[in-house]
Scaffold this motif. Structure first.
Motif, PDB file in Angstrom:
ATOM      1  N   VAL A   5     -24.147  11.320 -50.430  1.00  0.00           N
ATOM      2  CA  VAL A   5     -25.435  11.346 -51.118  1.00  0.00           C
ATOM      3  C   VAL A   5     -26.062  12.712 -50.852  1.00  0.00           C
ATOM      4  O   VAL A   5     -26.001  13.213 -49.728  1.00  0.00           O
ATOM      5  CB  VAL A   5     -26.356  10.181 -50.671  1.00  0.00           C
ATOM      6  CG1 VAL A   5     -26.586  10.190 -49.180  1.00  0.00           C
ATOM      7  CG2 VAL A   5     -27.674  10.191 -51.427  1.00  0.00           C
ATOM      8  N   ALA A   6     -26.592  13.325 -51.903  1.00  0.00           N
ATOM      9  CA  ALA A   6     -27.264  14.619 -51.776  1.00  0.00           C
ATOM     10  C   ALA A   6     -28.745  14.357 -51.524  1.00  0.00           C
ATOM     11  O   ALA A   6     -29.429  13.783 -52.366  1.00  0.00           O
ATOM     12  CB  ALA A   6     -27.073  15.443 -53.045  1.00  0.00           C
ATOM     13  N   PRO A  26     -22.746  11.694 -45.585  1.00  0.00           N
ATOM     14  CA  PRO A  26     -21.798  10.604 -45.854  1.00  0.00           C
ATOM     15  C   PRO A  26     -22.548   9.328 -46.220  1.00  0.00           C
ATOM     16  O   PRO A  26     -23.505   8.947 -45.545  1.00  0.00           O
ATOM     17  CB  PRO A  26     -21.047  10.444 -44.525  1.00  0.00           C
ATOM     18  CG  PRO A  26     -21.279  11.710 -43.777  1.00  0.00           C
ATOM     19  CD  PRO A  26     -22.612  12.231 -44.220  1.00  0.00           C
ATOM     20  N   TYR A  27     -22.094   8.684 -47.302  1.00  0.00           N
ATOM     21  CA  TYR A  27     -22.750   7.462 -47.774  1.00  0.00           C
ATOM     22  C   TYR A  27     -21.973   6.244 -47.318  1.00  0.00           C
ATOM     23  O   TYR A  27     -20.745   6.233 -47.324  1.00  0.00           O
ATOM     24  CB  TYR A  27     -22.813   7.466 -49.304  1.00  0.00           C
ATOM     25  CG  TYR A  27     -23.330   6.169 -49.865  1.00  0.00           C
ATOM     26  CD1 TYR A  27     -24.683   5.870 -49.826  1.00  0.00           C
ATOM     27  CD2 TYR A  27     -22.457   5.227 -50.405  1.00  0.00           C
ATOM     28  CE1 TYR A  27     -25.158   4.669 -50.312  1.00  0.00           C
ATOM     29  CE2 TYR A  27     -22.929   4.022 -50.904  1.00  0.00           C
ATOM     30  CZ  TYR A  27     -24.282   3.747 -50.853  1.00  0.00           C
ATOM     31  OH  TYR A  27     -24.740   2.561 -51.325  1.00  0.00           O
ATOM     32  N   ARG A  28     -22.725   5.238 -46.877  1.00  0.00           N
ATOM     33  CA  ARG A  28     -22.116   3.925 -46.638  1.00  0.00           C
ATOM     34  C   ARG A  28     -23.051   2.872 -47.224  1.00  0.00           C
ATOM     35  O   ARG A  28     -24.279   3.032 -47.220  1.00  0.00           O
ATOM     36  CB  ARG A  28     -21.847   3.685 -45.154  1.00  0.00           C
ATOM     37  CG  ARG A  28     -23.055   3.693 -44.277  1.00  0.00           C
ATOM     38  CD  ARG A  28     -22.696   3.435 -42.820  1.00  0.00           C
ATOM     39  NE  ARG A  28     -23.760   3.835 -41.937  1.00  0.00           N
ATOM     40  CZ  ARG A  28     -24.920   3.210 -41.807  1.00  0.00           C
ATOM     41  NH1 ARG A  28     -25.150   2.131 -42.505  1.00  0.00           N
ATOM     42  NH2 ARG A  28     -25.847   3.654 -40.984  1.00  0.00           N
ATOM     43  N   GLU A  29     -22.484   1.824 -47.743  1.00  0.00           N
ATOM     44  CA  GLU A  29     -23.270   0.789 -48.410  1.00  0.00           C
ATOM     45  C   GLU A  29     -24.327   0.219 -47.475  1.00  0.00           C
ATOM     46  O   GLU A  29     -24.047  -0.078 -46.309  1.00  0.00           O
ATOM     47  CB  GLU A  29     -22.348  -0.331 -48.889  1.00  0.00           C
ATOM     48  CG  GLU A  29     -23.048  -1.330 -49.778  1.00  0.00           C
ATOM     49  CD  GLU A  29     -22.082  -2.329 -50.385  1.00  0.00           C
ATOM     50  OE1 GLU A  29     -20.883  -2.032 -50.447  1.00  0.00           O
ATOM     51  OE2 GLU A  29     -22.543  -3.406 -50.783  1.00  0.00           O
ATOM     52  N   ALA A  83     -28.006  11.011 -55.490  1.00  0.00           N
ATOM     53  CA  ALA A  83     -28.958  11.994 -54.986  1.00  0.00           C
ATOM     54  C   ALA A  83     -30.311  11.343 -54.800  1.00  0.00           C
ATOM     55  O   ALA A  83     -30.656  10.368 -55.465  1.00  0.00           O
ATOM     56  CB  ALA A  83     -29.079  13.159 -55.970  1.00  0.00           C
ATOM     57  N   VAL A  84     -31.076  11.925 -53.879  1.00  0.00           N
ATOM     58  CA  VAL A  84     -32.438  11.455 -53.634  1.00  0.00           C
ATOM     59  C   VAL A  84     -33.279  12.659 -53.220  1.00  0.00           C
ATOM     60  O   VAL A  84     -32.773  13.583 -52.575  1.00  0.00           O
ATOM     61  CB  VAL A  84     -32.463  10.336 -52.557  1.00  0.00           C
ATOM     62  CG1 VAL A  84     -32.029  10.863 -51.201  1.00  0.00           C
ATOM     63  CG2 VAL A  84     -33.839   9.683 -52.470  1.00  0.00           C
ATOM     64  N   SER A  85     -34.545  12.650 -53.613  1.00  0.00           N
ATOM     65  CA  SER A  85     -35.462  13.740 -53.293  1.00  0.00           C
ATOM     66  C   SER A  85     -36.601  13.191 -52.438  1.00  0.00           C
ATOM     67  O   SER A  85     -37.210  12.177 -52.778  1.00  0.00           O
ATOM     68  CB  SER A  85     -36.018  14.348 -54.586  1.00  0.00           C
ATOM     69  OG  SER A  85     -36.942  15.368 -54.288  1.00  0.00           O
ATOM     70  N   VAL A  86     -36.864  13.872 -51.323  1.00  0.00           N
ATOM     71  CA  VAL A  86     -37.843  13.394 -50.346  1.00  0.00           C
ATOM     72  C   VAL A  86     -38.846  14.500 -50.043  1.00  0.00           C
ATOM     73  O   VAL A  86     -38.454  15.661 -49.840  1.00  0.00           O
ATOM     74  CB  VAL A  86     -37.149  12.967 -49.028  1.00  0.00           C
ATOM     75  CG1 VAL A  86     -38.135  12.254 -48.115  1.00  0.00           C
ATOM     76  CG2 VAL A  86     -35.942  12.115 -49.300  1.00  0.00           C
ATOM     77  N   ARG A  87     -40.110  14.115 -49.985  1.00  0.00           N
ATOM     78  CA  ARG A  87     -41.183  15.063 -49.656  1.00  0.00           C
ATOM     79  C   ARG A  87     -42.137  14.387 -48.681  1.00  0.00           C
ATOM     80  O   ARG A  87     -42.162  13.158 -48.589  1.00  0.00           O
ATOM     81  CB  ARG A  87     -41.951  15.452 -50.923  1.00  0.00           C
ATOM     82  CG  ARG A  87     -41.081  16.097 -51.964  1.00  0.00           C
ATOM     83  CD  ARG A  87     -41.858  16.583 -53.171  1.00  0.00           C
ATOM     84  NE  ARG A  87     -40.965  17.229 -54.108  1.00  0.00           N
ATOM     85  CZ  ARG A  87     -40.445  18.447 -53.936  1.00  0.00           C
ATOM     86  NH1 ARG A  87     -40.775  19.138 -52.873  1.00  0.00           N
ATOM     87  NH2 ARG A  87     -39.610  18.958 -54.813  1.00  0.00           N
ATOM     88  N   PRO A  88     -42.953  15.171 -47.995  1.00  0.00           N
ATOM     89  CA  PRO A  88     -43.982  14.538 -47.164  1.00  0.00           C
ATOM     90  C   PRO A  88     -45.027  13.890 -48.059  1.00  0.00           C
ATOM     91  O   PRO A  88     -45.241  14.336 -49.197  1.00  0.00           O
ATOM     92  CB  PRO A  88     -44.567  15.718 -46.370  1.00  0.00           C
ATOM     93  CG  PRO A  88     -44.295  16.913 -47.219  1.00  0.00           C
ATOM     94  CD  PRO A  88     -43.003  16.639 -47.931  1.00  0.00           C
ATOM     95  N   ILE A  89     -45.671  12.846 -47.563  1.00  0.00           N
ATOM     96  CA  ILE A  89     -46.736  12.239 -48.356  1.00  0.00           C
ATOM     97  C   ILE A  89     -47.888  13.235 -48.471  1.00  0.00           C
ATOM     98  O   ILE A  89     -48.134  14.044 -47.576  1.00  0.00           O
ATOM     99  CB  ILE A  89     -47.211  10.890 -47.762  1.00  0.00           C
ATOM    100  CG1 ILE A  89     -47.658  11.040 -46.309  1.00  0.00           C
ATOM    101  CG2 ILE A  89     -46.139   9.842 -47.910  1.00  0.00           C
ATOM    102  CD1 ILE A  89     -48.297   9.790 -45.754  1.00  0.00           C
TER     103      ILE A  89
END
Ligand code: FES
Length: 113
Positions: A5-6, A26-29, A83-89
Motif C-alpha cells: 500500500v502506498a 507491505p500490505y496484509r489483510e 493507496a491512502v493519503s494521510v494528513r494531520p487534522i
C-alpha cells in the motif's frame, strides 16, 4: 490482491512548508492505518511523528488524523491496499507531521514558576 500500500503522508512541523512523503508498506489483510504508520517508523523513517496509545482499543483517541479528507482514527481505519493519503487534522495545533496538540486546554498543566 495487492501486496503493498502506498501511504502518502503530509510531513513538516508547525511553521514549515508541508511536504508529502510516499512510503510503500507491505500490505496484509485487516491491517490498520496505524499498523502502516508503525511499520513506516520502524522500517523506513524513525522520525515520523504521530500519536497513539491504546492501539486498537479505540479509547485513547490520540491517533486521530485526516484520511482522504475525512477525520478518522488511524487504529480503526482498515487499509484495503492500493493507496491512502494521510494528513494531520486541521482543527488542532500542529506539532509535527501527523502529531497535533490533542490535549483539551483545561487539562493542560499550568506553568510553574
Ligand atoms: S490508538 Fe487509541 S484510539 Fe487509536
Amino acid at each position: 490482491m495487492t501486496d503493498t500500500v502506498a501511504v502518502t503522508i503530509q510531513r513538516g512541523a508547525a511553521g514549515e512548508t508541508p511536504r508529502d512523503d510516499i512510503f510503500t508498506v507491505p500490505y496484509r489483510e485487516g491491517m490498520s492505518l496505524l499498523d502502516a504508520l508503525i511499520w513506516i517508523r520502524a522500517h523506513a523513517d524513525p522520525t515520523l511523528a504521530f500519536r497513539y496509545s491504546c492501539i486498537n482499543a479505540n479509547s485513547c483517541k490520540e491517533c486521530v488524523v485526516s484520511v482522504e479528507g475525512r477525520t478518522e482514527y488511524a487504529c480503526t481505519t482498515r487499509l484495503t491496499g492500493g493507496a491512502v493519503s494521510v494528513r494531520p487534522i486541521g482543527n488542532k495545533r500542529l506539532l509535527r507531521d501527523l502529531a497535533t496538540d490533542t490535549v483539551p486546554p483545561k487539562e493542560k498543566f499550568a506553568a510553574q514558576d
